[in-house]
Structures are given as C-alpha cells and as structure tokens.
Design an enzyme around this catalytic site. Sequence first.
Site, mmCIF file in Angstrom:
data_model
loop_
_atom_site.group_PDB
_atom_site.id
_atom_site.type_symbol
_atom_site.label_atom_id
_atom_site.label_comp_id
_atom_site.label_asym_id
_atom_site.label_seq_id
_atom_site.Cartn_x
_atom_site.Cartn_y
_atom_site.Cartn_z
ATOM 1 N N CYS A 164 -7.668 2.811 -6.370
ATOM 2 C CA CYS A 164 -6.268 3.029 -6.026
ATOM 3 C C CYS A 164 -5.665 3.872 -7.135
ATOM 4 O O CYS A 164 -5.601 3.424 -8.288
ATOM 5 C CB CYS A 164 -5.554 1.678 -5.930
ATOM 6 N N CYS B 101 -4.737 9.898 -3.438
ATOM 7 C CA CYS B 101 -4.573 8.535 -2.925
ATOM 8 C C CYS B 101 -5.822 8.259 -2.103
ATOM 9 O O CYS B 101 -6.242 9.109 -1.304
ATOM 10 C CB CYS B 101 -3.326 8.441 -2.056
HETATM 11 N N1 DGL Z 1 -4.794 3.728 -1.879
HETATM 12 C C1 DGL Z 1 -3.687 3.651 -2.795
HETATM 13 C C2 DGL Z 1 -3.743 4.816 -3.793
HETATM 14 O O1 DGL Z 1 -4.796 5.396 -3.998
HETATM 15 C C3 DGL Z 1 -2.412 3.498 -2.009
HETATM 16 C C4 DGL Z 1 -1.271 3.018 -2.848
HETATM 17 C C5 DGL Z 1 -0.133 2.305 -2.136
HETATM 18 O O2 DGL Z 1 -0.297 1.136 -1.829
HETATM 19 O O3 DGL Z 1 0.924 2.898 -1.973
HETATM 20 O O4 DGL Z 1 -2.793 5.153 -4.435
#
Ligand code: DGL
Length: 276
Positions: A74, A188
């Site tokens: 993340c 992301c």
């Molecule tokens: N997959 C997460 C990232 O890489 C999403 C973050 C979120 O929950 O907004 O930032």
Amino acid sequence: MSNKQLLVFDSGLGGLSICREIIAVSPTLQMHYLSDNAAFPYGGKTQQAVTARALEVIEAALETIQADMLVVACNTASTAVLPTLREHLNIPVVGVVPAIKTAAALTRSGTIGLLATPGTVAREYTKTLITQHAANTQVISVGSSALVELIEAHIHGNHLDINAVAQILREFDGQPGGEKIDSVVLGCTHFPLIRDLLIELRQDWQWIDSGAAIAARVCSLLNSQPTPLNEVCHVSRQAWFTQNTSTTEKLTHYLLQHGFDAPQLLPRSSQLTSVD
Ligand code: DGL
C-alpha cells in the site's frame, strides 16, 4: 521452494496486484493477505492516523500469523509508516512506493504523471523520491481516492464506470504541461488491477508500477534465508480482514482467482481502536 510465511498488507484489496507478481516468481511461497477493510480507504486520512492504524492492525495480525517477512503493499501506508514499522517489528519489512525513479529513467518527453491517493501525493516521502530521482523531470500528480474506491467496489461486484475512470485520467490533461506526459506511475496498488482498461483508455502513455521489482526483492530476501527442502509443506494462502464483508461470495471468487482461500475475520479485530 520455501516454507517461509509472507504477510502482505493493504487497506483494501489492491495489494493483490503485488501478490500476483510474487506468486508469478515464487509460486510455492506461503502467503497471508491482510486487508484493513474496517478502515478503508486510507487515502484521505492524515499521516498520523495511517501510521497509528497500520501499526496497530499489523501488530494484532502478527499475534495470529507467524510471518517471516512483511510487505506493505500500500503506497499510502508505506509512505507514512515504514520507519515506524521497522522500529517496532523484528521481521524484515518491504514497502511499496511509487516507481518515480523507473519512470524518470524511461520518459522521453521529460514529463511524467503520478497517479496515487491524495495522501501519497502529499507525503514528504513522495516529495523526497521526486527530488532524489526525478530532479530534471516534470512530475504532474493526480491524487484520487475516487479511483481507489471504484476499483475496490468493482472487486465487491459493482459495475466499473469506465467514463468515471476516463474522467479521472483527464485530470492530467487539465494541468500545465499535461500534454507532454508519456509515462504514468501507478502509485497505488489498486491501479494495476485495472491495467488493461488504463492501457485501452490511454495507449499513448506507458503505465509503470513497482510490482515486479517488489516481487524480485521479496524473493531475493527470502532466498537469502534458505529452508531445507524436507521442511516444505503444502502451499497455503489465507486472506484476513478486519471487518466482515457483505459481499462474501464475490470476494471469495476474486480471492480464489488470485490464489487465496475464502476471507477470514482477523481475531480480535473488534478490539482495534476505531478510526474516522
Ligand atoms: N492500495 C492502497 C495504496 O496503494 C490504497 C490506499 C487507500 O486505501 O486509499 O495506496
């Protein structure tokens, strides 16, 4: 082959894009996926809130899961919490951060895009990445929680609104220099899950993410701690959540497609500090 246990963490299901890359290079690795779905999304939360929450959830998970290594799959959490996690945990921690360096090396026009959450775009960590690795490159950022939420909802069975995705991408064109972009960093982990659609919508851009590099890093770190072959057991991939979901059937199907067992509730999730 190895019987090492890997814990892969994300707020939602985006981290499965990292798991996909890891499984491709290390198909026998035992993996646990942990989604903090009770606090999803992280993208609009403060750095302090993300740090406190991610640390608490991961520490709680490590009471149940005997992990040898943690991957923070993340960008929003990694750009906030990596130093704190490394201070508190006694296992190696691999973070996932935007592949700015790769994009800066690949661009021919000298202008790249960064598509990430508002949190990741605003972080000092990201600004330092840009200063260190893209000093001579123009970086145009779009921070979108909406795109993260569209993808997460799609995984839970909702229709993916292609026009809404296209509209978000147009936010690059609306910024000065936007017409010069030739490469966009997927900052992301949710975004590579819709890579085919992104390519279809903008064939003139190279779409860059860190998944393959992370998989290579994880494998090289795990291979530096070899396990005797007679200790290898069957491959197990479990998926843990901090809150029950109302779309268990769809979710189970999606997890199965990514090589994971049906969702399980993380023990003692209800005792975690509640988040806004
Ligand atoms: N997959 C997460 C990232 O890489 C999403 C973050 C979120 O929950 O907004 O930032």
